[in-house]
Design a protein around this motif. Structure first.
Motif, PDB file in Angstrom:
ATOM      1  N   GLY A  35       0.838  -0.816   0.278  1.00 51.23           N
ATOM      2  CA  GLY A  35      -0.208  -0.266  -0.095  1.00 51.23           C
ATOM      3  C   GLY A  35       1.010   1.549  -0.210  1.00 51.23           C
ATOM      4  N   SER A  36       0.341   2.120   0.732  1.00 54.46           N
ATOM      5  CA  SER A  36       0.757   3.396   0.594  1.00 54.46           C
ATOM      6  C   SER A  36       2.575   3.603   1.667  1.00 54.46           C
ATOM      7  CB  SER A  36      -0.221   4.300   1.294  1.00 54.46           C
ATOM      8  OG  SER A  36      -0.542   5.054   0.335  1.00 54.46           O
ATOM      9  N   MET A  37       2.050   2.691   2.677  1.00 50.71           N
ATOM     10  CA  MET A  37       3.533   1.929   3.371  1.00 50.71           C
ATOM     11  C   MET A  37       4.875   2.049   2.525  1.00 50.71           C
ATOM     12  SD  MET A  37       5.679  -0.564   4.987  1.00 50.71           S
ATOM     13  CE  MET A  37       4.190  -1.920   5.431  1.00 50.71           C
ATOM     14  N   LEU A  38       4.289   1.287   1.665  1.00 48.64           N
ATOM     15  CA  LEU A  38       5.598   1.130   0.907  1.00 48.64           C
ATOM     16  C   LEU A  38       6.426   2.120  -0.085  1.00 48.64           C
ATOM     17  CD1 LEU A  38       7.367  -1.496  -0.404  1.00 48.64           C
ATOM     18  CD2 LEU A  38       5.581  -1.436  -2.233  1.00 48.64           C
ATOM     19  N   LEU A  39       5.310   2.911   0.119  1.00 49.24           N
ATOM     20  CA  LEU A  39       6.145   4.533  -0.613  1.00 49.24           C
ATOM     21  C   LEU A  39       6.750   5.559   0.787  1.00 49.24           C
ATOM     22  CD1 LEU A  39       2.856   4.987  -3.380  1.00 49.24           C
ATOM     23  CD2 LEU A  39       5.599   3.952  -3.236  1.00 49.24           C
ATOM     24  N   SER A  40       6.540   5.506   1.869  1.00 46.95           N
ATOM     25  CA  SER A  40       6.104   6.103   2.517  1.00 46.95           C
ATOM     26  C   SER A  40       7.429   6.431   3.569  1.00 46.95           C
ATOM     27  CB  SER A  40       5.148   5.688   4.192  1.00 46.95           C
ATOM     28  OG  SER A  40       5.894   4.528   5.021  1.00 46.95           O
ATOM     29  N   SER A  41       8.017   7.459   4.607  1.00 47.81           N
ATOM     30  CA  SER A  41       9.356   7.190   5.425  1.00 47.81           C
ATOM     31  C   SER A  41       9.165   6.774   6.284  1.00 47.81           C
ATOM     32  CB  SER A  41       9.185   8.487   6.158  1.00 47.81           C
ATOM     33  OG  SER A  41       8.988  10.144   5.071  1.00 47.81           O
ATOM     34  N   CYS A  42       8.320   5.723   6.486  1.00 44.29           N
ATOM     35  CA  CYS A  42       8.049   4.601   7.443  1.00 44.29           C
ATOM     36  C   CYS A  42       7.831   4.875   8.516  1.00 44.29           C
ATOM     37  CB  CYS A  42       8.475   3.389   6.555  1.00 44.29           C
ATOM     38  SG  CYS A  42       7.986   1.732   7.197  1.00 44.29           S
ATOM     39  N   LEU A  79       5.869  -5.857  15.939  1.00 50.89           N
ATOM     40  CA  LEU A  79       6.149  -5.635  15.038  1.00 50.89           C
ATOM     41  C   LEU A  79       7.507  -6.290  15.153  1.00 50.89           C
ATOM     42  CD1 LEU A  79       4.579  -4.288  12.719  1.00 50.89           C
ATOM     43  CD2 LEU A  79       5.363  -3.062  12.619  1.00 50.89           C
ATOM     44  N   ILE A  80       8.511  -5.491  15.784  1.00 50.23           N
ATOM     45  CA  ILE A  80       9.590  -6.005  16.205  1.00 50.23           C
ATOM     46  C   ILE A  80       9.627  -7.608  16.824  1.00 50.23           C
ATOM     47  CG2 ILE A  80      12.347  -6.535  18.069  1.00 50.23           C
ATOM     48  CD1 ILE A  80      11.031  -2.756  18.075  1.00 50.23           C
ATOM     49  N   SER A  81       8.688  -8.553  17.380  1.00 47.52           N
ATOM     50  CA  SER A  81       9.116  -9.432  17.335  1.00 47.52           C
ATOM     51  C   SER A  81       8.937 -10.660  16.229  1.00 47.52           C
ATOM     52  CB  SER A  81       8.073 -10.380  18.920  1.00 47.52           C
ATOM     53  OG  SER A  81       7.399 -10.108  18.182  1.00 47.52           O
ATOM     54  N   LEU A  82       7.915 -10.006  15.301  1.00 43.91           N
ATOM     55  CA  LEU A  82       7.987 -11.066  13.626  1.00 43.91           C
ATOM     56  C   LEU A  82       9.262 -10.508  13.432  1.00 43.91           C
ATOM     57  CD1 LEU A  82       4.202  -9.312  13.091  1.00 43.91           C
ATOM     58  CD2 LEU A  82       5.383 -11.476  14.015  1.00 43.91           C
ATOM     59  N   PRO A  86      14.164  -1.957  12.881  1.00 46.27           N
ATOM     60  CA  PRO A  86      13.917  -0.474  13.754  1.00 46.27           C
ATOM     61  C   PRO A  86      15.039   0.379  12.147  1.00 46.27           C
ATOM     62  CG  PRO A  86      13.564  -1.005  15.788  1.00 46.27           C
ATOM     63  CD  PRO A  86      13.905  -2.456  14.718  1.00 46.27           C
ATOM     64  N   VAL A  87      14.997   1.052  11.904  1.00 46.06           N
ATOM     65  CA  VAL A  87      16.433   1.828  11.241  1.00 46.06           C
ATOM     66  C   VAL A  87      16.142   2.716  12.291  1.00 46.06           C
ATOM     67  CG1 VAL A  87      16.356   1.010   9.444  1.00 46.06           C
ATOM     68  CG2 VAL A  87      14.954   3.123   9.039  1.00 46.06           C
ATOM     69  N   TRP A  88      15.382   3.151  12.704  1.00 45.32           N
ATOM     70  CA  TRP A  88      15.567   4.763  13.495  1.00 45.32           C
ATOM     71  C   TRP A  88      14.879   4.229  15.149  1.00 45.32           C
ATOM     72  CZ3 TRP A  88      13.550  10.155  10.937  1.00 45.32           C
ATOM     73  CH2 TRP A  88      14.509   9.981  10.080  1.00 45.32           C
ATOM     74  N   ASP A  89      15.451   4.377  16.022  1.00 46.78           N
ATOM     75  CA  ASP A  89      14.936   4.155  17.487  1.00 46.78           C
ATOM     76  C   ASP A  89      13.956   4.701  17.698  1.00 46.78           C
ATOM     77  OD1 ASP A  89      14.877   1.531  18.102  1.00 46.78           O
ATOM     78  OD2 ASP A  89      17.091   0.799  18.429  1.00 46.78           O
ATOM     79  N   ASP A  90      14.018   5.412  17.421  1.00 46.70           N
ATOM     80  CA  ASP A  90      13.089   6.739  17.502  1.00 46.70           C
ATOM     81  C   ASP A  90      12.939   8.390  16.723  1.00 46.70           C
ATOM     82  OD1 ASP A  90      10.989   8.884  19.027  1.00 46.70           O
ATOM     83  OD2 ASP A  90      12.336   8.924  21.130  1.00 46.70           O
ATOM     84  N   PHE A 101      10.894   2.283   9.847  1.00 51.51           N
ATOM     85  CA  PHE A 101      11.555   0.896   9.346  1.00 51.51           C
ATOM     86  C   PHE A 101      11.716   1.228   7.860  1.00 51.51           C
ATOM     87  CE2 PHE A 101       8.692  -0.147  13.129  1.00 51.51           C
ATOM     88  CZ  PHE A 101       9.523  -0.657  13.710  1.00 51.51           C
ATOM     89  N   ASP A 102      12.300  -0.377   7.548  1.00 50.03           N
ATOM     90  CA  ASP A 102      12.771  -0.033   6.080  1.00 50.03           C
ATOM     91  C   ASP A 102      11.608  -0.327   5.182  1.00 50.03           C
ATOM     92  OD1 ASP A 102      12.990  -0.832   3.523  1.00 50.03           O
ATOM     93  OD2 ASP A 102      15.067  -0.797   3.746  1.00 50.03           O
ATOM     94  N   PRO A 103      10.519   0.206   4.808  1.00 48.94           N
ATOM     95  CA  PRO A 103       9.373  -0.096   4.121  1.00 48.94           C
ATOM     96  C   PRO A 103       9.418  -1.377   3.481  1.00 48.94           C
ATOM     97  CG  PRO A 103      10.084   1.625   3.403  1.00 48.94           C
ATOM     98  CD  PRO A 103      11.275   1.608   4.137  1.00 48.94           C
ATOM     99  N   ARG A 104      10.601  -0.876   2.942  1.00 50.56           N
ATOM    100  CA  ARG A 104      10.518  -2.775   1.740  1.00 50.56           C
ATOM    101  C   ARG A 104      10.817  -3.390   2.299  1.00 50.56           C
ATOM    102  NH1 ARG A 104      10.400  -2.618  -3.838  1.00 50.56           N
ATOM    103  NH2 ARG A 104      10.003   0.176  -3.297  1.00 50.56           N
ATOM    104  N   LYS A 105      11.645  -3.799   3.427  1.00 51.60           N
ATOM    105  CA  LYS A 105      12.075  -5.350   3.866  1.00 51.60           C
ATOM    106  C   LYS A 105      10.151  -5.007   5.109  1.00 51.60           C
ATOM    107  CE  LYS A 105      16.601  -4.469   4.935  1.00 51.60           C
ATOM    108  NZ  LYS A 105      17.904  -4.477   5.445  1.00 51.60           N
TER     109      LYS A 105
END
Ligand SMILES: Cc1cc2nc3c(=O)[nH]c(=O)nc-3n(C[C@H](O)[C@H](O)[C@H](O)COP(=O)(O)OP(=O)(O)OC[C@H]3O[C@@H](n4cnc5c(N)ncnc54)[C@H](O)[C@@H]3O)c2cc1C
Length: 326
Positions: A35-42, A79-82, A86-90, A101-105
């Motif tokens: 969806g739009s998540m894939l295009l997002s800054s995530c 989400l992390i448990s799955l 995260p690429v940034w923790d904040d 997060f990395d939207p593609r991953k």
């Protein structure tokens, strides 16, 4: 259980249903999941302070806002448990907290067996989760605005649910969006983030016929400006910046005025709609048994302001799955 839409809301809902021993079927209208998540800054975020969330989105449903605000931190840990990393923790924004997060991953992790190019059938039967991403495409077309989102979210959930007794929230005219360079600038999906003209707070804003519509105050996110300017406007600034040069490289119309200032031709672009189906805190659609709405198909979260669409997708996706499986 049928889940319509393989954006973050639908994918999270399906992942949680599987975890709870159910076997959801995920259908996706588009040619890809995410969806739009894939295009997002995530960046999946919430306001640090609940009262600030309320003040910034004053017309939203306080119970839904409370749910998202209270559940988001645990939802991110889930989400992390799955396996999401995260690429940034904040968020790098002092007003908010969350993770990037990395939207593609994230899409690869969650989108297992979504059936692509399979739109929600009009006669689909409950139980059903509507996670079709709102009606941004329809709103943009109606108001001659640009679309800055996946190209498939066109109000399928409304078309399904309203004739069956659901109702909409306030704010059906509002959207989360950005001011972008106006055509003939070329804006590809990968340009949605870098071409956002995020300097409206220091710009004089003029209509196409030269009327000054500069607002007295512009919010930090500039979403208010995107909702104000309409299909075309000019941003007039004293000096250039990185985003103006990116717009220039994309072919935007940029004029130098007699006083030396730069005028950039801009347009409002819709990312997602803010109004939507009225839901309760289990994401159940009011007035419709066995139907849930997750993500931005649900209204009443960011009404009157701006909040994280991804947080709304994550928390309501979980809420719908857990309520169904209970
Ligand atoms: C450039 C950009 C940057 C962004 N940055 C951020 C950010 O940093 N943080 C943040 O919180 N938000 C951000 N957003 C917004 C965020 O991406 C959305 O709020 C979020 O993805 C909404 O999730 P959703 O699952 O509700 O809808 P969507 O992601 O839109 O997913 C809906 C899915 O349903 C599908 N669909 C549509 N109609 C049908 C149908 N009839 N049948 C079946 N499937 C259908 C669509 O194709 C789509 O895949 C950004 C968005 C963009 C475009």
């Amino acid at each position: 259980m049928l889940v319509a839409g393989a954006g973050l809301a639908g994918l999270v809902c399906a992942a949680r249903l599987r975890e709870l021993g159910r076997r959801p079927r995920v259908i996706e209208k588009g040619t890809r999941a995410g969806g739009s998540m894939l295009l997002s800054s995530c960046v999946i975020w919430r306001h640090l302070d609940f009262d600030v969330f309320r003040a910034e989105c004053p017309d939203g449903d306080p119970a839904l806002q409370r749910l998202i605000w209270e559940r988001l931190d645990d939802a991110l840990e889930w989400l992390i448990s799955l396996g999401a990393e995260p690429v940034w923790d904040d968020t790098e924004n002092p007003r908010t907290t969350g993770k990037r997060f990395d939207p593609r991953k994230l899409t690869e992790l969650l989108a297992r067996d979504a059936e692509l190019e399979t739109p929600l059938p009009p006669d689909a039967e409950a139980p059903l989760v509507l996670a079709c991403g709102g009606f941004g495409k329809r709103l943009a077309a109606e108001r001659s605005l640009l679309l800055r989102a996946n190209p498939w979210s066109d109000g399928a959930a409304l078309d399904y649910a309203l004739p069956r007794g659901a109702r909409t929230t306030q704010g059906m005219e509002q959207f989360y969006g950005r001011v972008m360079p106006a055509p003939p600038a070329r804006i590809r999906e990968e340009d949605f983030v870098p071409l956002a003209q995020l300097y409206g707070a220091v710009a004089q804003v003029l209509t196409d016929d030269g009327r000054d519509i500069t607002p007295p105050h512009v919010a930090w996110h500039e979403n208010d400006l995107a909702n104000t300017i309409g299909p075309r406007a000019w941003y007039v600034v004293a000096e250039t910046n990185e985003r103006i040069e990116a717009a220039r490289a994309a072919g935007a119309t940029i004029e130098t005025l007699d006083d030396g200032r730069l005028a950039v031709h801009v347009a409002a672009a819709v990312t997602h709609t803010i109004g939507g189906l009225a839901v309760d805190t289990n994401a159940q659609v009011a007035g419709l048994d066995g139907v849930w709405a997750a993500g931005v198909d649900a209204g009443g979260v960011a009404t009157g302001g701006y909040a994280s669409g991804l947080a709304q997708a994550l928390v309501l996706g979980l809420a719908a799955a857990e309520d169904f499986a209970a």
